[in-house]
Structures are given as C-alpha cells and as structure tokens.
Design a protein around this motif. Sequence first.
Motif, mmCIF file in Angstrom:
data_model
loop_
_atom_site.group_PDB
_atom_site.id
_atom_site.type_symbol
_atom_site.label_atom_id
_atom_site.label_comp_id
_atom_site.label_asym_id
_atom_site.label_seq_id
_atom_site.Cartn_x
_atom_site.Cartn_y
_atom_site.Cartn_z
ATOM 1 N N TRP A 179 55.468 50.307 25.206
ATOM 2 C CA TRP A 179 54.914 49.118 24.551
ATOM 3 C C TRP A 179 55.309 49.034 23.066
ATOM 4 N N ASN A 180 55.921 50.031 22.524
ATOM 5 C CA ASN A 180 56.319 50.035 21.105
ATOM 6 C C ASN A 180 57.709 49.414 20.929
ATOM 7 N N MET A 181 57.813 48.154 21.155
ATOM 8 C CA MET A 181 59.023 47.360 20.958
ATOM 9 C C MET A 181 60.250 48.000 21.603
ATOM 10 N N PRO A 182 60.322 47.985 22.904
ATOM 11 C CA PRO A 182 61.517 48.537 23.562
ATOM 12 C C PRO A 182 62.785 47.748 23.228
ATOM 13 N N GLU A 183 62.591 46.447 22.771
ATOM 14 C CA GLU A 183 63.776 45.642 22.446
ATOM 15 C C GLU A 183 64.510 46.143 21.210
ATOM 16 N N LEU A 184 63.923 47.085 20.498
ATOM 17 C CA LEU A 184 64.616 47.622 19.335
ATOM 18 C C LEU A 184 65.870 48.386 19.743
ATOM 19 N N ARG A 185 65.898 48.841 21.012
ATOM 20 C CA ARG A 185 67.057 49.584 21.494
ATOM 21 C C ARG A 185 68.082 48.669 22.184
ATOM 22 N N ALA A 186 67.817 47.356 22.257
ATOM 23 C CA ALA A 186 68.736 46.429 22.921
ATOM 24 C C ALA A 186 70.086 46.415 22.219
ATOM 25 N N TYR A 187 71.170 46.342 23.030
ATOM 26 C CA TYR A 187 72.526 46.420 22.467
ATOM 27 C C TYR A 187 72.808 45.205 21.573
ATOM 28 N N TYR A 188 72.356 44.040 21.987
ATOM 29 C CA TYR A 188 72.563 42.796 21.219
ATOM 30 C C TYR A 188 71.270 42.321 20.550
ATOM 31 N N GLY A 189 70.396 43.256 20.221
ATOM 32 C CA GLY A 189 69.102 42.880 19.634
ATOM 33 C C GLY A 189 69.222 42.149 18.294
ATOM 34 N N TYR A 190 70.108 42.644 17.440
ATOM 35 C CA TYR A 190 70.206 42.018 16.101
ATOM 36 C C TYR A 190 70.735 40.590 16.178
ATOM 37 N N PRO A 191 71.903 40.335 16.821
ATOM 38 C CA PRO A 191 72.349 38.931 16.920
ATOM 39 C C PRO A 191 71.397 38.065 17.721
ATOM 40 N N ALA A 192 70.735 38.674 18.735
ATOM 41 C CA ALA A 192 69.776 37.874 19.510
ATOM 42 C C ALA A 192 68.604 37.436 18.639
ATOM 43 N N ALA A 193 68.128 38.351 17.767
ATOM 44 C CA ALA A 193 67.022 37.997 16.871
ATOM 45 C C ALA A 193 67.454 36.912 15.881
ATOM 46 N N LEU A 194 68.667 37.055 15.312
ATOM 47 C CA LEU A 194 69.159 36.024 14.387
ATOM 48 C C LEU A 194 69.319 34.683 15.088
ATOM 49 N N GLY A 195 69.855 34.712 16.322
ATOM 50 C CA GLY A 195 70.029 33.470 17.067
ATOM 51 C C GLY A 195 68.697 32.809 17.366
ATOM 52 N N PHE A 196 67.717 33.615 17.723
ATOM 53 C CA PHE A 196 66.400 33.059 18.014
ATOM 54 C C PHE A 196 65.793 32.422 16.769
ATOM 55 N N MET A 197 65.930 33.093 15.639
ATOM 56 C CA MET A 197 65.382 32.523 14.389
ATOM 57 C C MET A 197 66.105 31.234 14.009
ATOM 58 N N VAL A 198 67.433 31.197 14.219
ATOM 59 C CA VAL A 198 68.169 29.944 13.942
ATOM 60 C C VAL A 198 67.693 28.839 14.866
ATOM 61 N N ALA A 199 67.465 29.177 16.123
ATOM 62 C CA ALA A 199 66.986 28.170 17.077
ATOM 63 C C ALA A 199 65.622 27.641 16.674
ATOM 64 N N VAL A 200 64.746 28.524 16.200
ATOM 65 C CA VAL A 200 63.424 28.086 15.736
ATOM 66 C C VAL A 200 63.564 27.141 14.541
ATOM 67 N N ALA A 201 64.447 27.512 13.592
ATOM 68 C CA ALA A 201 64.631 26.679 12.396
ATOM 69 C C ALA A 201 65.187 25.309 12.757
ATOM 70 N N VAL A 202 66.181 25.262 13.681
ATOM 71 C CA VAL A 202 66.771 23.989 14.097
ATOM 72 C C VAL A 202 65.740 23.133 14.832
#
Length: 362
Positions: A327-350
């Motif tokens: 439960w302690n953020m398993p997505e931190l180990r995701a291979y594309y976690g960083y670009p996915a997080a940036l993409g999600f934030m851009v999508a929220v802003a748009v």
Amino acid sequence: MAKADGKRIRRKARRSPVGASPGTLIADPSAQQTRLTLTLIAAEKTRTVQDAGLNDVVKSRGHWPLVWLDCTGLADIAVVEEIGRIFGLHPLALEDVVNTGQRPKVDFYDDHAFVVLSMIDDPATHRYEQIAVFFGDNFVVTFQEREGDPFDPVRKRIESSSPNRLRTRGADYLAYALIDAIVDSYFAPIEASGDMAERVEDAMLNSPQKQQMLQLQQMRRHINALKGVLWPLRDALAAIVRSEVSCIHAETKVFFNDTLDHAIRLIEMVETERDTMTGLIEMHLSLSQARTNDVISLLTIVSAIFIPLTFLVGVWGMNFDPDTSPWNMPELRAYYGYPAALGFMVAVAVAMYIYFKRKKWL
C-alpha cells in the motif's frame, strides 16, 4: 495660476494694509518698471509715442480727438497717481489697479467707466495677468502688469491708412475693441485644451498610463481656473450692455453685446470641456480598474490550474517505501512512472483550461 519647477503657484489678490485710507496706493515689490505708450488718434492720422512721459500725456489732452495711454508695469506709484489726476480717475479704482488679482468687474463713475479683466499672457503656463481699462469721453487708459497683450490687431487697425471705426468712433468703441481682443484671446487656449483632451483620450483607449491621469488632472485644474475668470467676465459685460451712462453710446452697446455672446460661448466651451475632463478621469479609473481585474483574474486562473498539480506533486513526493507494504505507493517502482505522472498533470491542466474557456472565464 502657473507652474514653476513642477510646483503650483497660487495667485493671491493683494490688499491694502488693514486700516489704510480708501484709495491708498501701495506698489507690489515684485511689480515691473512702469512704461508708458501713448497712442494719439484722429480720423485722418495717428501717432504713437513709445516710452512717453507725463508731459506728453498732458500736451496731447485737448489736441487730439482720442487718446489711448497704455501703462505697462505698476512699480511707480507716483506715475499711476499722476495719470489718475490727469484723467480724473477715481482713487478707489486706482487702488484696484495696483492691488492685482481683482475679480473681473465694471464700475461706473460720473464721467468715466472702469473695467477690470484677466487675460492669459502666457498660454504655455496658463499665467493670468490683470488688466484695467478706463474710458471716458475722449480717452482710454489701460494698466497692465507686464509686457505682452493681445492688442496687436487693434494697434494695426489704428495705424492702417484705410478708414475704420477705431479712428472715427469714440473712446467707448476703442475700449470695446480692446475688451473684445481680450475675450477672443481665450478661444485659442480653450480649443488647444480640447484638442489635447482628444489626444489623451485616444492614447488612453489604446493603453492607459499613469501619466495620463496627471495630464487630465492638470487640464481640469486649468479649465476650472478659466471658469472662475469667465463667469464674472460675463457679468461685467452684461452690466455694460445694460448700463445707461453717457460714456457708452447706444450703437457701441451692440458691439459689446456681441462680445458678451463670445463670453457666453466660451463659458459653454469651458463647461463642456470640464465635463469631458471629468468623464475622461472616470474612464481612466475604470480602465485601470478593469486592467487590474484582468491581471487578478489571470493570476487566479493560473493559481487554480496549479493547485491540483501542486497537490499531485505533494502526494507523489511523500517518502513512502513500497518494500514495506504494497500500500506504500507501489507505482513509485513503475518503469514509466515519471513521464506518466507528468502526462497526467498536463492532462489535468489542459482539462481545467478547457473548462475555464467554456465557462468564459478566460
């Protein structure tokens, strides 16, 4: 009212000392040196004497049908008193002559009339000067504070070789011509002020600037000063038109009535420009406020867009260890976690931008 070194100089009327005898003449220490110009007028010829002396004035009396004495500078009280004695001018009127800053007015005495006016002798600084006009059966005497007046057209008409009314009519017509020249001299600065207001308005609609408010305030101050001069001037001219004195002929009153019409027109122009200045000042305040509101709205929208992004960054930036618990953020180990997080934030802003646009908040 004038400006010097960026500061306003308030013009105050000078008064005789408290308890002084009526008609006491006291020179202003800052008054300019007295200089006399004598213009002798007849139907067939004229003569002008520059830097005339009092003897020239005395000799001209009775030898010329019409005498115009122009006294520039009020420093020499003895000369002013002697002029009053030669022409029989009332001492109370002479007191008003040397105590400059009087309200425009007209007074009638037994054998002559006395008119006090204000004229603009420096349109660039809006500096006013008092001028006093005496006229009787065969003389006109004018007192000015300093060099410079709008009388050059009158002088040219007097010197003209062609017949004209200034050389065939009496002193009251010459006084009318001088007063009319003073009144008409107000048209140019008032019209220039109106043109300036239009230029400021055009510039203000394109881009409101702070200095425009200062310009408008100065222009309104000048217009208010003109209003304070023109209203009593109109009353003085109306008194001349209504007068029943021997030194003003009925046919000359027709011309004075025309000058009165000019004064009324000037007042209407001043009132219109004053309302225009007030409207422009209010419009400048509204435009400045609207510009401020636009800036605040933009900053608010930007802040609103970045609030959820800041929340996401804060959540993902917490120090959780996925090895301790799934439960302690398993997505931190995701291979594309960083670009996915940036993409999600851009999508929220748009998405928020599109929402604000549809709501017409942008």
